[in-house]
Design a protein around this motif. Structure first.
Motif, short mmCIF file in Angstrom:
data_model
loop_
_atom_site.label_atom_id
_atom_site.label_comp_id
_atom_site.label_asym_id
_atom_site.label_seq_id
_atom_site.Cartn_x
_atom_site.Cartn_y
_atom_site.Cartn_z
N UNK A 21 0.84 -1.21 0.00
CA UNK A 21 0.00 0.00 0.00
C UNK A 21 0.87 1.25 0.00
N UNK A 22 1.93 1.27 0.79
CA UNK A 22 2.82 2.43 0.83
C UNK A 22 3.49 2.65 -0.52
N UNK A 23 3.89 1.59 -1.19
CA UNK A 23 4.53 1.72 -2.50
C UNK A 23 3.54 2.29 -3.52
N UNK A 24 2.31 1.81 -3.50
CA UNK A 24 1.30 2.31 -4.43
C UNK A 24 1.00 3.78 -4.16
N UNK A 25 0.89 4.16 -2.90
CA UNK A 25 0.62 5.57 -2.55
C UNK A 25 1.77 6.46 -3.00
N UNK A 26 2.99 6.05 -2.74
CA UNK A 26 4.15 6.86 -3.15
C UNK A 26 4.22 7.00 -4.67
N UNK A 27 3.95 5.92 -5.38
CA UNK A 27 3.96 5.97 -6.84
C UNK A 27 2.90 6.94 -7.35
N UNK A 28 1.69 6.87 -6.77
CA UNK A 28 0.60 7.75 -7.19
C UNK A 28 0.93 9.21 -6.90
N UNK A 29 1.48 9.50 -5.72
CA UNK A 29 1.85 10.87 -5.38
C UNK A 29 2.92 11.41 -6.31
N UNK A 30 3.91 10.57 -6.62
CA UNK A 30 4.98 11.02 -7.50
C UNK A 30 4.44 11.30 -8.90
N UNK A 31 3.55 10.45 -9.38
CA UNK A 31 2.96 10.66 -10.71
C UNK A 31 2.10 11.91 -10.72
N UNK A 32 1.33 12.14 -9.66
CA UNK A 32 0.51 13.33 -9.57
C UNK A 32 1.34 14.60 -9.52
N UNK A 33 2.46 14.54 -8.81
CA UNK A 33 3.35 15.69 -8.71
C UNK A 33 3.92 16.03 -10.08
#
Length: 99
Positions: A21-33
């Motif tokens: 879950x942490x990896x998915x959240x970090x990936x999503x945040x990085x992509x959104x940024x």
């Protein structure tokens, strides 16, 4: 022995789910940024183009005020009731009297 194995495996499964879950959240945040950063760059380039509209804010020219444009009177006022009617109308929309 099987009970101990079941008790030991449950925390490992929970830990794995939390890490995933942490990896998915970090990936999503990085992509959104990255997407937001791309939009900001495009917006900055649009504001920098000459003739692209009012660029006072982009230039930092906040001291000079925009001059109001002169507008034609598009409404006729009824002398009987004071209602505002569209230009070119022959009778008042509120009281029905001739303009």
């Amino acid at each position: 022995m099987e009970v101990l194995f079941g008790i030991a495996i449950l925390p490992l499964i929970c830990l794995g789910v939390m890490i995933l879950t942490a990896v998915v959240v970090l990936f999503t945040l990085q992509r959104g940024t990255r997407a937001i950063s791309k939009q900001l760059k495009e917006q900055k380039n649009t504001l920098a183009e000459p003739g692209s509209g009012n660029t006072r804010w982009a230039r930092g020219d906040l001291t000079s005020a925009l001059k109001p444009k002169k507008t034609e009177q598009l409404m006729n006022t009824c002398s009987a009731c004071g209602g505002e009617n569209a230009a070119g109308s022959s009778s008042c929309a509120y009281c029905g009297r001739a303009l």
